[in-house]
Design a protein around this motif. Structure first.
Motif, PDB file in Angstrom:
ATOM      1  N   LEU A   1      -4.302 -19.657 -17.136  1.00 17.20           N
ATOM      2  CA  LEU A   1      -3.482 -20.835 -16.858  1.00 17.20           C
ATOM      3  C   LEU A   1      -2.011 -20.432 -16.806  1.00 17.20           C
ATOM      4  N   PRO A   2      -1.259 -20.930 -15.826  1.00 19.39           N
ATOM      5  CA  PRO A   2       0.180 -20.660 -15.803  1.00 19.39           C
ATOM      6  C   PRO A   2       0.911 -21.632 -16.735  1.00 19.39           C
ATOM      7  N   PHE A   3       1.662 -21.102 -17.681  1.00 20.39           N
ATOM      8  CA  PHE A   3       2.461 -21.940 -18.577  1.00 20.39           C
ATOM      9  C   PHE A   3       3.930 -21.561 -18.434  1.00 20.39           C
ATOM     10  N   PRO A   4       4.809 -22.537 -18.225  1.00 15.95           N
ATOM     11  CA  PRO A   4       6.235 -22.222 -18.113  1.00 15.95           C
ATOM     12  C   PRO A   4       6.751 -21.530 -19.372  1.00 15.95           C
ATOM     13  N   ALA A   5       7.600 -20.523 -19.173  1.00 16.61           N
ATOM     14  CA  ALA A   5       8.252 -19.876 -20.303  1.00 16.61           C
ATOM     15  C   ALA A   5       9.131 -20.901 -21.025  1.00 16.61           C
ATOM     16  N   ILE A   6       9.286 -20.734 -22.340  1.00 20.55           N
ATOM     17  CA  ILE A   6      10.110 -21.646 -23.128  1.00 20.55           C
ATOM     18  C   ILE A   6      11.572 -21.251 -22.951  1.00 20.55           C
ATOM     19  N   PRO A   7      12.445 -22.163 -22.517  1.00 24.36           N
ATOM     20  CA  PRO A   7      13.846 -21.804 -22.282  1.00 24.36           C
ATOM     21  C   PRO A   7      14.482 -21.141 -23.506  1.00 24.36           C
TER      22      PRO A   7
ATOM     23  N   LEU B   1      13.519 -18.800 -25.353  1.00 24.60           N
ATOM     24  CA  LEU B   1      12.559 -18.068 -26.179  1.00 24.60           C
ATOM     25  C   LEU B   1      11.647 -17.175 -25.351  1.00 24.60           C
ATOM     26  N   GLY B   2      11.443 -17.517 -24.102  1.00 29.12           N
ATOM     27  CA  GLY B   2      10.635 -16.697 -23.224  1.00 29.12           C
ATOM     28  C   GLY B   2       9.188 -17.142 -23.151  1.00 29.12           C
ATOM     29  N   ALA B   3       8.358 -16.275 -22.571  1.00 27.33           N
ATOM     30  CA  ALA B   3       6.943 -16.588 -22.394  1.00 27.33           C
ATOM     31  C   ALA B   3       6.232 -16.583 -23.736  1.00 27.33           C
ATOM     32  N   TRP B   4       5.222 -17.442 -23.859  1.00 29.45           N
ATOM     33  CA  TRP B   4       4.393 -17.491 -25.063  1.00 29.45           C
ATOM     34  C   TRP B   4       2.958 -17.454 -24.590  1.00 29.45           C
ATOM     35  N   GLU B   5       2.374 -16.266 -24.656  1.00 33.43           N
ATOM     36  CA  GLU B   5       1.093 -16.021 -24.020  1.00 33.43           C
ATOM     37  C   GLU B   5      -0.029 -15.844 -25.024  1.00 33.43           C
ATOM     38  N   GLU B   6       0.131 -16.440 -26.214  1.00 30.21           N
ATOM     39  CA  GLU B   6      -0.913 -16.397 -27.231  1.00 30.21           C
ATOM     40  C   GLU B   6      -1.866 -17.579 -27.034  1.00 30.21           C
ATOM     41  N   PRO B   7      -3.168 -17.392 -27.106  1.00 31.36           N
ATOM     42  CA  PRO B   7      -4.106 -18.499 -26.894  1.00 31.36           C
ATOM     43  C   PRO B   7      -4.101 -19.504 -28.040  1.00 31.36           C
TER      44      PRO B   7
END
Length: 378
Positions: free
Chosen positions: A347-353, A355-361
């Protein structure tokens, strides 16, 4: 669970008990997890109700995944003595306790502020706040938008007031709770550094107050004038184009109106007394919008975007989320990287402004309950 290398991690060593459901409270907890905190998601046996909304697979849903990434999950039945006792032991260890029950319920089931550590930060999320005549009134994102006036200032071309097409109040309530929690944790750290005794901090965060904060300008100006103010920058807005797409432009200075008319080949509008300034254009908005709508329908969206952007005007195509994801700039800056959620897929999730990407399930329902309690000696 892997931890991304990038982004600040100021809350390593902080334990958060997230007993909230839905969006606002869980989003606050997720942002704390992204900032390094250990966040335990406490759910009832049937799970957070967000697991039942949006596209689902197994115990997961897109909504639940969006706001619970990077947490560990436990399931307890708070209707039982055993469940409440185990929850109380978790709460007693919490540096941050997040709850979103109806005001008064958390205290009755042992998850109120008094259940947490003596210097804990306790976040209570509700519809209308912890006090006042509406404290027990049920509320959702859309109702908060309606009550606050947000719907009234979002009238469409059809003249009908609309709620926004995303859950903006829920999401900004989560961000607001995170910001308030950060301030409280910083104050707690100051107390500790100065040798002052610890004290609990109880944060009252409501959907109503969040919705109002989004309306800071119209609320302030309407209160000052005793009437609703005019629109800020007529004829800014969205316009359909020949190819069935839409473009949107904005004006913030009078000079930009001059530039717009020149770019559109309608310099005659500059001498029209109905359109001399923002105030006059607001008073004559229907006539002006009709002229511009007819004009924009003569060419495709790409033509207008290229033309107006070349003049450094604020303009862009009105994209769908899918078109946003396919944009080359979005791809280049990884604005929405893929997260691989078990059962659901990528799933594509927008990076947090900031803080950056958060790719943990997100955690599966109850998958870690006993293992986590054993790890914590509970």
């Amino acid at each position: 669970m892997s931890t991304p290398k990038d982004g600040p991690k100021p809350y390593e060593g902080i334990f958060v008990l997230d007993a909230a459901q839905g969006i606002a409270g869980p989003y606050c907890g997720m942002l704390l997890a992204q900032s390094g905190a250990t966040v335990i998601k406490l759910e009832p046996p049937k799970g957070d109700w967000s697991r039942g909304l949006t596209t689902r697979a197994g115990s997961h849903s897109v909504m639940h995944t969006a706001f619970n990434r990077g947490k560990r999950g436990v399931v307890l039945d708070l209707a039982t003595d055993e469940g409440r006792a185990r929850a109380a032991k978790l709460a007693a260890k919490a540096d941050v306790l997040i709850e979103a029950f109806r005001p008064g319920v958390a205290a009755r089931i042992g998850l109120g502020p008094e259940a947490a550590k003596p210097d804990a930060v306790c976040v209570s999320v509700s519809g209308f706040g912890q006090s006042g005549p509406y404290r027990e009134r049920p509320c959702t994102d859309g109702i908060a938008q309606a009550f606050s006036g947000l719907v009234s200032v979002n009238a469409g071309a059809d003249g009908v007031p609309h709620k926004t097409g995303t859950l903006v109040v829920d999401i900004v309530t989560g961000i607001s709770a995170f910001a308030a929690c950060q301030a409280a944790l910083a104050e707690r750290a100051q107390d500790a550094a100065a040798g002052r005794p610890g004290r609990r901090r109880h944060l009252d965060v409501s959907l109503m107050q969040t919705a109002a904060s989004l309306l800071v300008l119209p609320i302030a100006e309407a209160g000052l004038l005793g009437r609703m103010p005019g629109e800020l920058n007529v004829p800014a807005g969205s316009y359909p184009t020949k190819d069935g797409a839409w473009v949107m432009f904005a004006l913030v200075r009078e000079e930009e109106w001059v530039t717009l008319c020149k770019q559109l080949g309608r310099e005659d509008l500059l001498s029209d007394p109905r359109f001399t300034d923002f105030k006059a254009r607001f008073a004559n908005k229907p006539a002006l919008v009709a002229i511009l709508r007819e004009l924009f329908l003569t060419r495709d969206a790409a033509h207008w975007v290229e033309l107006l952007q070349a003049a450094r005007l604020l303009c862009d195509r009105v994209n769908t989320p899918l078109e946003f994801l396919e944009d080359p700039h979005v791809k280049a800056v990884r604005a929405a990287p893929l997260l691989h959620q078990p059962e659901l897929g990528a799933l594509p999730f927008p990076a947090i402004p900031g803080l950056g990407a958060w790719e943990e399930p997100a955690p599966a329902l109850g998958a870690e309950t006993e293992a986590l309690f054993a790890e914590w000696g509970i």
